[in-house]
Motif scaffolding. Structure first.
Motif, PDB file in Angstrom:
ATOM      1  N   ILE A  61       0.867  -1.179   0.000  1.00  0.00           N
ATOM      2  CA  ILE A  61       0.000   0.000   0.000  1.00  0.00           C
ATOM      3  C   ILE A  61       0.903   1.229   0.000  1.00  0.00           C
ATOM      4  N   THR A  62       0.898   1.948  -1.107  1.00  0.00           N
ATOM      5  CA  THR A  62       1.770   3.112  -1.262  1.00  0.00           C
ATOM      6  C   THR A  62       1.036   4.387  -0.860  1.00  0.00           C
ATOM      7  N   SER A  63       1.772   5.476  -0.844  1.00  0.00           N
ATOM      8  CA  SER A  63       1.173   6.772  -0.532  1.00  0.00           C
ATOM      9  C   SER A  63       0.136   7.172  -1.572  1.00  0.00           C
ATOM     10  N   THR A  64       0.335   6.731  -2.815  1.00  0.00           N
ATOM     11  CA  THR A  64      -0.651   7.013  -3.864  1.00  0.00           C
ATOM     12  C   THR A  64      -1.997   6.390  -3.530  1.00  0.00           C
ATOM     13  N   VAL A  65      -1.974   5.139  -3.069  1.00  0.00           N
ATOM     14  CA  VAL A  65      -3.216   4.440  -2.726  1.00  0.00           C
ATOM     15  C   VAL A  65      -3.904   5.124  -1.553  1.00  0.00           C
ATOM     16  N   VAL A  66      -3.132   5.474  -0.527  1.00  0.00           N
ATOM     17  CA  VAL A  66      -3.722   6.110   0.654  1.00  0.00           C
ATOM     18  C   VAL A  66      -4.321   7.463   0.295  1.00  0.00           C
ATOM     19  N   THR A  67      -3.611   8.242  -0.516  1.00  0.00           N
ATOM     20  CA  THR A  67      -4.138   9.544  -0.934  1.00  0.00           C
ATOM     21  C   THR A  67      -5.406   9.370  -1.763  1.00  0.00           C
ATOM     22  N   THR A  68      -5.414   8.366  -2.627  1.00  0.00           N
ATOM     23  CA  THR A  68      -6.605   8.103  -3.444  1.00  0.00           C
ATOM     24  C   THR A  68      -7.783   7.723  -2.566  1.00  0.00           C
ATOM     25  N   TRP A  69      -7.542   6.888  -1.554  1.00  0.00           N
ATOM     26  CA  TRP A  69      -8.617   6.544  -0.611  1.00  0.00           C
ATOM     27  C   TRP A  69      -9.153   7.799   0.086  1.00  0.00           C
ATOM     28  N   GLY A  70      -8.234   8.676   0.480  1.00  0.00           N
ATOM     29  CA  GLY A  70      -8.660   9.912   1.133  1.00  0.00           C
ATOM     30  C   GLY A  70      -9.511  10.783   0.222  1.00  0.00           C
ATOM     31  N   ILE A  71      -9.140  10.866  -1.061  1.00  0.00           N
ATOM     32  CA  ILE A  71      -9.917  11.667  -2.017  1.00  0.00           C
ATOM     33  C   ILE A  71     -11.303  11.070  -2.207  1.00  0.00           C
ATOM     34  N   ILE A  72     -11.368   9.753  -2.346  1.00  0.00           N
ATOM     35  CA  ILE A  72     -12.670   9.090  -2.512  1.00  0.00           C
ATOM     36  C   ILE A  72     -13.552   9.322  -1.288  1.00  0.00           C
ATOM     37  N   ALA A  73     -12.968   9.207  -0.101  1.00  0.00           N
ATOM     38  CA  ALA A  73     -13.734   9.450   1.122  1.00  0.00           C
ATOM     39  C   ALA A  73     -14.203  10.900   1.202  1.00  0.00           C
ATOM     40  N   ALA A  74     -13.346  11.841   0.782  1.00  0.00           N
ATOM     41  CA  ALA A  74     -13.725  13.253   0.814  1.00  0.00           C
ATOM     42  C   ALA A  74     -14.858  13.544  -0.162  1.00  0.00           C
TER      43      ALA A  74
END
Length: 237
Positions: free
Chosen positions: A19-32
């Motif tokens: 799980i890279t920073s790209t995946v975590v940031t993408t999850w955060g964007i989807i949640a937002a």
């Protein structure tokens, strides 16, 4: 991701998956995005406030853009194209937040988006025309063009992924280099350049996706027009 690091680093593992920073940031964007839609939709008013007015204006603009390209399929394409555009705008702009890099500077993320567009082209085409009628357009006007149609499908998907990745990566690297050389003497022009370029790249990617999807629906429209013309000629005779 550290400043100047070219590829995202693995933050943790889930079994064999990194799980890279790209995946975590993408999850955060989807949640937002989900949270924003939930907050906006739970208190809709006939006299909208500023937030509802802005949201309605964005959706109206996207709807008009779809209508200009595929006027007969606005409602069918609106959820996908709107979601894609909104995600890209937020993803491209989140690189302005200190310590966060845009997911679209990662080739794996842009490749996933391009593959999603590729699959959506065929999904909407088959949904609108049926499998046999949709596949038949690869054999028109002559079956000899089938290899060229297939090559075109692959090359435009690759180009879609590489274009967004290259532009966002170069944008963030250029901003980093300028800040390293000039310090914080000129932060505002850099921020303005980043915002404008991020919006432009989101618009281009979304518009190309819309054009590709509309192209998958175009064969049906051409057949219907050809049939109408033939019927009209038959009636005149």
């Amino acid at each position: 991701m550290e400043a100047g690091q070219l590829f995202p680093s693995a933050l943790f593992r889930v079994g064999p998956l990194q799980i890279t920073s790209t995946v975590v940031t993408t999850w955060g964007i989807i949640a937002a995005i989900w949270l924003g839609c939930w907050l906006l939709s739970r208190r809709l008013q006939t006299r909208p406030g500023a937030a509802q007015t802005l949201a309605e204006g964005v959706m109206t603009a996207i709807e008009e853009a779809i209508r200009a390209v595929a006027p007969d399929h606005v409602q069918m394409l609106l959820p996908f194209i709107a979601s894609l555009w909104i995600f890209l705008v937020i993803a491209n702009l989140c690189g302005l937040i200190p310590g966060i890099h845009s997911p679209t500077r990662d080739l794996s993320a842009t490749a996933a988006l391009a593959i999603l567009v590729f699959l959506s082209v065929h999904w909407f085409g088959i949904r609108s025309q049926g499998l046999r009628r949709y596949l038949h357009h690869y054999l028109t006007p002559t079956p000899i063009l089938l290899p060229f149609h297939l090559i075109s499908e692959v090359t435009r998907t690759v180009a879609l992924a590489v274009r967004l990745f290259g532009n966002i990566m170069s944008l963030e690297m250029a901003a980093l280099l300028i800040l390293l050389v000039a310090g914080f003497l000129a932060p505002i022009p850099i921020l303005m350049l980043h915002i404008i370029e991020a919006l432009v790249q989101a618009y281009i990617f979304g518009m190309l996706a819309l054009i590709y999807v509309a192209g998958g629906l175009q064969s049906q429209m051409l057949r219907e027009q050809r049939k109408e013309n033939e019927d009209g000629e038959g009636q005149q005779r």
